[in-house]
Design a protein around this motif. Structure first.
Motif, PDB file in Angstrom:
ATOM      1  N   PRO A 119      54.554  28.755  35.996  1.00 62.63           N
ATOM      2  CA  PRO A 119      55.501  28.601  34.844  1.00 62.63           C
ATOM      3  C   PRO A 119      56.318  29.543  34.192  1.00 62.63           C
ATOM      4  CG  PRO A 119      53.727  27.164  34.675  1.00 62.63           C
ATOM      5  CD  PRO A 119      53.190  28.278  35.654  1.00 62.63           C
ATOM      6  N   ASP A 120      55.342  30.680  34.000  1.00 62.75           N
ATOM      7  CA  ASP A 120      55.890  31.868  33.293  1.00 62.75           C
ATOM      8  C   ASP A 120      56.871  32.746  34.176  1.00 62.75           C
ATOM      9  OD1 ASP A 120      53.517  32.329  34.882  1.00 62.75           O
ATOM     10  OD2 ASP A 120      53.392  34.359  33.967  1.00 62.75           O
ATOM     11  N   LEU A 121      56.973  32.376  35.338  1.00 58.99           N
ATOM     12  CA  LEU A 121      57.841  33.300  36.450  1.00 58.99           C
ATOM     13  C   LEU A 121      59.156  32.477  36.658  1.00 58.99           C
ATOM     14  CD1 LEU A 121      55.276  34.727  39.006  1.00 58.99           C
ATOM     15  CD2 LEU A 121      56.474  35.890  37.045  1.00 58.99           C
ATOM     16  N   ALA A 122      59.349  31.423  35.738  1.00 54.37           N
ATOM     17  CA  ALA A 122      60.766  30.788  35.947  1.00 54.37           C
ATOM     18  C   ALA A 122      61.880  31.603  35.818  1.00 54.37           C
ATOM     19  CB  ALA A 122      60.821  29.474  34.670  1.00 54.37           C
ATOM     20  N   ALA A 123      61.915  32.478  34.796  1.00 57.52           N
ATOM     21  CA  ALA A 123      63.177  33.270  34.781  1.00 57.52           C
ATOM     22  C   ALA A 123      63.328  34.162  35.729  1.00 57.52           C
ATOM     23  CB  ALA A 123      62.914  33.936  33.226  1.00 57.52           C
ATOM     24  N   ALA A 124      62.238  34.596  36.262  1.00 55.53           N
ATOM     25  CA  ALA A 124      62.221  35.500  37.473  1.00 55.53           C
ATOM     26  C   ALA A 124      62.765  34.830  38.901  1.00 55.53           C
ATOM     27  CB  ALA A 124      60.482  36.067  37.865  1.00 55.53           C
ATOM     28  N   ARG A 125      62.318  33.715  38.871  1.00 54.65           N
ATOM     29  CA  ARG A 125      62.664  32.758  39.871  1.00 54.65           C
ATOM     30  C   ARG A 125      64.296  32.901  40.022  1.00 54.65           C
ATOM     31  NH1 ARG A 125      57.756  30.321  39.549  1.00 54.65           N
ATOM     32  NH2 ARG A 125      58.557  28.752  37.869  1.00 54.65           N
ATOM     33  N   ALA A 126      64.837  32.546  38.539  1.00 56.99           N
ATOM     34  CA  ALA A 126      66.303  32.440  38.545  1.00 56.99           C
ATOM     35  C   ALA A 126      67.011  33.826  38.908  1.00 56.99           C
ATOM     36  CB  ALA A 126      66.570  32.084  37.029  1.00 56.99           C
ATOM     37  N   ALA A 127      66.359  34.796  38.549  1.00 54.93           N
ATOM     38  CA  ALA A 127      66.888  36.248  38.915  1.00 54.93           C
ATOM     39  C   ALA A 127      66.882  36.656  40.393  1.00 54.93           C
ATOM     40  CB  ALA A 127      66.435  37.311  37.901  1.00 54.93           C
ATOM     41  N   LEU A 128      65.742  36.324  41.087  1.00 58.55           N
ATOM     42  CA  LEU A 128      65.341  36.507  42.409  1.00 58.55           C
ATOM     43  C   LEU A 128      66.360  36.571  43.550  1.00 58.55           C
ATOM     44  CD1 LEU A 128      61.504  35.629  42.800  1.00 58.55           C
ATOM     45  CD2 LEU A 128      62.567  38.175  43.380  1.00 58.55           C
ATOM     46  N   PRO A 129      67.193  35.294  43.736  1.00 60.38           N
ATOM     47  CA  PRO A 129      68.083  35.024  44.768  1.00 60.38           C
ATOM     48  C   PRO A 129      69.115  36.477  44.762  1.00 60.38           C
ATOM     49  CG  PRO A 129      67.931  33.023  43.732  1.00 60.38           C
ATOM     50  CD  PRO A 129      67.200  33.984  42.807  1.00 60.38           C
ATOM     51  N   SER A 130      69.671  36.727  43.703  1.00 63.64           N
ATOM     52  CA  SER A 130      70.516  37.837  43.601  1.00 63.64           C
ATOM     53  C   SER A 130      69.999  39.250  43.827  1.00 63.64           C
ATOM     54  CB  SER A 130      71.636  37.732  42.319  1.00 63.64           C
ATOM     55  OG  SER A 130      71.646  38.985  41.620  1.00 63.64           O
TER      56      SER A 130
END
Lengths: 332, 127
Positions: A119-130
């Motif tokens: 759960p604490d990596l949700a923001a990371a997952r949003a940034a990862l594709p780009s």
């Protein structure tokens, strides 16, 4: 850790740094059969350093992978070209009898299942594709002339070389797999558009990327780096096995794939059509299905007894199912 | 003929011991993971023994229909396995030579489904 190994490692490391050093700690990280990874804390004249030492393992050597000396050169070159590859400190031809190389120890989550679910990596997952697209664009911009030892290249286009290698590998397993042949058949009947050949990472996916709170912190596992079709790299993290249970999220179980493809296209100018991307996603599945069959053979032949390798032989069916499902949904 | 427990019951007993008594004592994450992999392997073995000849019969029927093979089916498991192996080989060769028998996709999905019912019974529900 034996005192002998400790002093051998300390002695080898001393050759890489100016002034006096002291080895504070060296722990073997569990995992990897073919190569060891040591988490090392070093005190140097310039201050403390957190290092990762990658060293050859005792037994098994994969013929298809780069030597540690070449892997070191690849990581170094990637880092110098602005890729988020760890900073390297040098190659060590002899650490207690085996080669190794030294790089910075980057923090971040590497375990695929946790990257897709923490759960604490949700923001990371949003940034990862780009971020993933951007890193891949940089990797594909590395001048192959800087790494003349890389395998790959040849007269036939990369996808034909890949198909040929896959046939060779499945034939070596000496077991008929109609589903794999079905996937290869589609690939032969539907060649992809060509976008030139570049340096490609060779294993670019969730699980080989370190992820922190803000997203990508490092691109690891460069041992399969070679010259090939850049779209092979682009499609590899889309393969279902690398979604770690988050099946509906096409890009590595973290997001749909559209933003990732869009950013890659924008940065490289390669307008990848859906059918070509599909070709390479299917190719990735065929490659992984054959990988499962081949790795189970390592156990069965006695080369490397392991219940994990043995189980891969039965995991192949999951990948075969995906191959047939993909072919049924293939773009026209 | 052996006395009870049967092969399957013995494997089940061993698996239950590993699962209930050994597994909770393992703290090293890597060892724990490998133990789970080993337990899963035993589970596959159990399901395969439970399935008996069901899946090989189904697969063989499908292969024969696809390749146009007729004639009586052997009762022996070993003979069925080796006939299926030969048909799989024939099908693989035809696909490589560019000949795709009509119905291949549907047959493959069904036959892989039999493998998955044993090795990964919850997998197809994820599609």
């Amino acid at each position: 850790m034996s005192t002998d190994f400790h002093s051998a490692l300390e002695g080898a490391l001393a050759s890489l740094f100016e002034g006096k050093i002291a080895l504070k700690r060296a722990n073997l990280i569990p995992g990897g059969a073919s190569k060891e990874a040591w988490s090392v804390d070093l005190e140097t004249a310039a201050g403390p350093l957190a290092l990762l030492v990658r060293r050859a393992g005792g037994g098994v050597i994969y013929s298809e992978t780069l030597s540690l000396e070449h892997e070191h050169a690849v990581v170094k070159t990637a880092h110098e070209n602005g890729v988020l590859a760890p900073k390297t400190y040098g190659y060590l031809p002899d650490v207690a009898g085996r080669p190794a190389f030294v790089m910075e120890r980057v923090s971040g989550e590497g375990i695929g299942r946790k990257v897709v679910s923490r759960p604490d990596l949700a923001a990371a997952r949003a940034a990862l594709p780009s971020q993933m697209a951007h890193q891949l664009a940089r990797i594909h911009a590395i001048d192959p002339a800087a790494l003349p030892f890389l395998p790959g290249g040849g007269n036939a286009p990369a996808h034909e070389r890949v198909i040929e290698r896959l046939y060779r590998e499945i034939d070596a397993a000496a077991e008929p797999h109609p589903a794999i042949e079905y996937g290869l058949r589609w690939m032969r009947d539907n060649p992809p558009s060509l976008f030139g050949e570049t340096v490609i990472h060779g294993d670019y996916r969730i699980g080989n990327l370190l992820v922190g709170d803000l997203g990508l912190t490092a691109v690891l596992d460069w041992e399969f780096c070679h010259v090939g079709d850049p779209i092979e790299d682009l499609a590899w993290p889309l393969v279902r096995a690398w979604r770690f249970g988050q099946d509906k999220l096409h890009l590595g179980g973290i997001a749909p794939s559209d933003e990732y493809i869009h950013v890659y296209t924008r940065e490289t100018g390669r307008k990848v059509d859906p059918k070509t991307l599909f070709f390479w996603e299917l190719a990735g599945n065929v490659k992984w299905a054959i990988g499962c069959v081949t790795q189970a053979r390592r156990h069965l032949s006695g080369k490397e007894r392991s219940v994990e390798l043995a189980s891969l032989g039965r995991l192949a069916a999951e990948v075969e199912y995906e191959i047939v499902d993909l072919v049924e949904r293939a773009p026209k | 003929m052996q006395d009870r427990p049967t092969t399957r019951e013995l494997v089940e007993a061993a698996r239950e011991f590993f699962e209930r008594e050994l597994l909770p004592t393992i703290t090293d994450p890597r060892l724990k993971f490998r133990t789970l992999v080993a337990l899963n392997a035993l589970g596959i073995g159990e399901r395969e023994m439970f399935a008996g000849d069901t899946f090989i019969n189904e697969e063989l029927r499908g292969l024969r229909a696809l390749l146009g093979v007729h004639g009586p089916l052997s009762e022996l498991r070993e003979a069925k396995e080796s006939e299926a192996w030969e048909h799989r080989k024939t099908l693989a060769e035809r696909l490589r030579n560019g000949e795709i028998p009509p119905g291949t996709g549907a047959f493959l999905k069904a036959s892989i489904g039999y493998k998955l019912a044993v090795s990964s019974p919850r997998f197809t529900a994820r599609y």
